[in-house]
Design an enzyme around this catalytic site. Structure first.
Site, PDB file in Angstrom:
ATOM      1  CG  HIS A  67     -23.984 -25.473  -1.203  1.00 42.68           C
ATOM      2  ND1 HIS A  67     -22.651 -25.638  -1.510  1.00 42.68           N
ATOM      3  CD2 HIS A  67     -24.607 -25.205  -2.379  1.00 42.68           C
ATOM      4  CE1 HIS A  67     -22.483 -25.457  -2.814  1.00 42.68           C
ATOM      5  NE2 HIS A  67     -23.655 -25.206  -3.356  1.00 42.68           N
ATOM      6  CG  HIS A  69     -26.963 -25.830  -5.045  1.00 39.33           C
ATOM      7  ND1 HIS A  69     -26.379 -24.592  -5.212  1.00 39.33           N
ATOM      8  CD2 HIS A  69     -28.280 -25.592  -4.803  1.00 39.33           C
ATOM      9  CE1 HIS A  69     -27.305 -23.647  -5.082  1.00 39.33           C
ATOM     10  NE2 HIS A  69     -28.466 -24.227  -4.826  1.00 39.33           N
ATOM     11  CG  ASP A  71     -22.956 -28.324  -8.149  1.00 39.98           C
ATOM     12  OD1 ASP A  71     -23.976 -28.071  -7.485  1.00 39.98           O
ATOM     13  OD2 ASP A  71     -22.030 -27.511  -8.290  1.00 39.98           O
ATOM     14  CG  HIS A  72     -21.609 -28.784  -4.037  1.00 40.71           C
ATOM     15  ND1 HIS A  72     -20.361 -28.254  -3.832  1.00 40.71           N
ATOM     16  CD2 HIS A  72     -22.214 -27.994  -4.966  1.00 40.71           C
ATOM     17  CE1 HIS A  72     -20.229 -27.173  -4.590  1.00 40.71           C
ATOM     18  NE2 HIS A  72     -21.339 -27.003  -5.287  1.00 40.71           N
TER      19      HIS A  72
HETATM   20 ZN   LIG Z   1     -21.623 -25.855  -6.846  1.00 40.62          ZN
END
Ligand SMILES: [Zn+2]
Length: 253
Positions: A67, A69, A71-72
């Protein structure tokens, strides 16, 4: 580096936090004796992390994203530069040199089969990846290794999230998923219990929100103060987004 199974391992990124738990797990998948690998969620833009991922991944055929976000996905452009591999996600803006992922699509990378499940709820573009050879499911942030996840309203929505959890539950009940590999926290060895807990937890919270509204709570903040009194205040801003999703769900049902 942590080995999960014959075909999966992960490198933990150095971005711990209230939302990311220990940090983001960047998974490396490869068929037994397969020449090239698949990397899932490059994670935050941290050169040391990416170097460790590359060391494990070797020749990368494909990058997948669970997804949007940060942090990914923050490292997606840099990792594409380092590997020359295409990146695929449900949302077109996080794809590099390739088409967006479609629900039900089956990928074959040097003999490794990966089935794509579009599982909206945490975000609209959330996906899970099933490895049928090992009955494992990479769950992104749809299911975490500890605690529960948030429904990131307005992009994330509760109705679709419950449907996604039920779809995962169906895979568990039918024996297609025996372990869940989350994007944060440890591997889940007992997916039936965890998925049941997620569904029960969401129903309980929804009932609590319904009662808070009946008692006069109006804004998400009002509801959080009543319903999430037992939860660490650092999580309240995130809880407000989940509550907004629940209020929307109650209005529509
Ligand atoms: Zn995450």
């Amino acid at each position: 580096m942590t080995t999960v199974s014959e075909r999966a391992a992960y490198v933990l990124a150095p971005n711990p936090g209230v939302m990311t738990l220990d940090g983001t797990n960047t998974y490396v998948l490869r068929e037994r004796d397969g020449a090239r690998s698949v990397v899932v969620d490059p994670g935050p833009l941290d050169e040391h992390h990416l170097a460790r991922v590359l060391e494990l991944a070797g020749d990368v055929a494909l990058v997948l994203v669970t997804h949007h976000h940060a942090d990914h996905t923050e490292a997606v452009p840099r990792f594409a530069e380092l590997t020359g591999a295409p990146t695929r996600a449900v949302s077109p803006e996080h794809c590099v040199g390739a088409e967006p992922l479609a629900d039900g699509e089956v990928l074959d990378v040097d003999g490794l089969t990966i089935q794509v499940l579009h599982t909206p709820g945490h975000t609209a573009d959330s996906a899970c990846f099933l490895l049928p050879a090992e009955d494992v499911l990479l769950s992104g942030d749809t299911i975490l290794g500890r605690g529960t996840t948030i429904v990131a309203h307005p992009d994330g929505r509760l109705g679709p999230y419950l449907d996604s959890l039920r779809a995962v539950q169906e895979l568990v009940v039918t024996g297609h998923v025996e372990r869940i590999l989350p994007a944060h926290g440890p591997v889940i060895d007992d997916p039936a219990t965890v998925v049941d807990f997620y569904l029960t937890h969401r129903e309980e919270r929804l009932e609590q929100v319904r009662q808070a509204v009946a008692a006069g709570a109006v804004t998400p903040q009002d509801v959080v103060e009543r319903v999430y009194a037992d939860v660490d205040r650092a999580l309240w801003p995130a809880a407000e987004r989940s509550v907004a999703a629940q209020l929307e769900h109650l209005r529509q049902s």
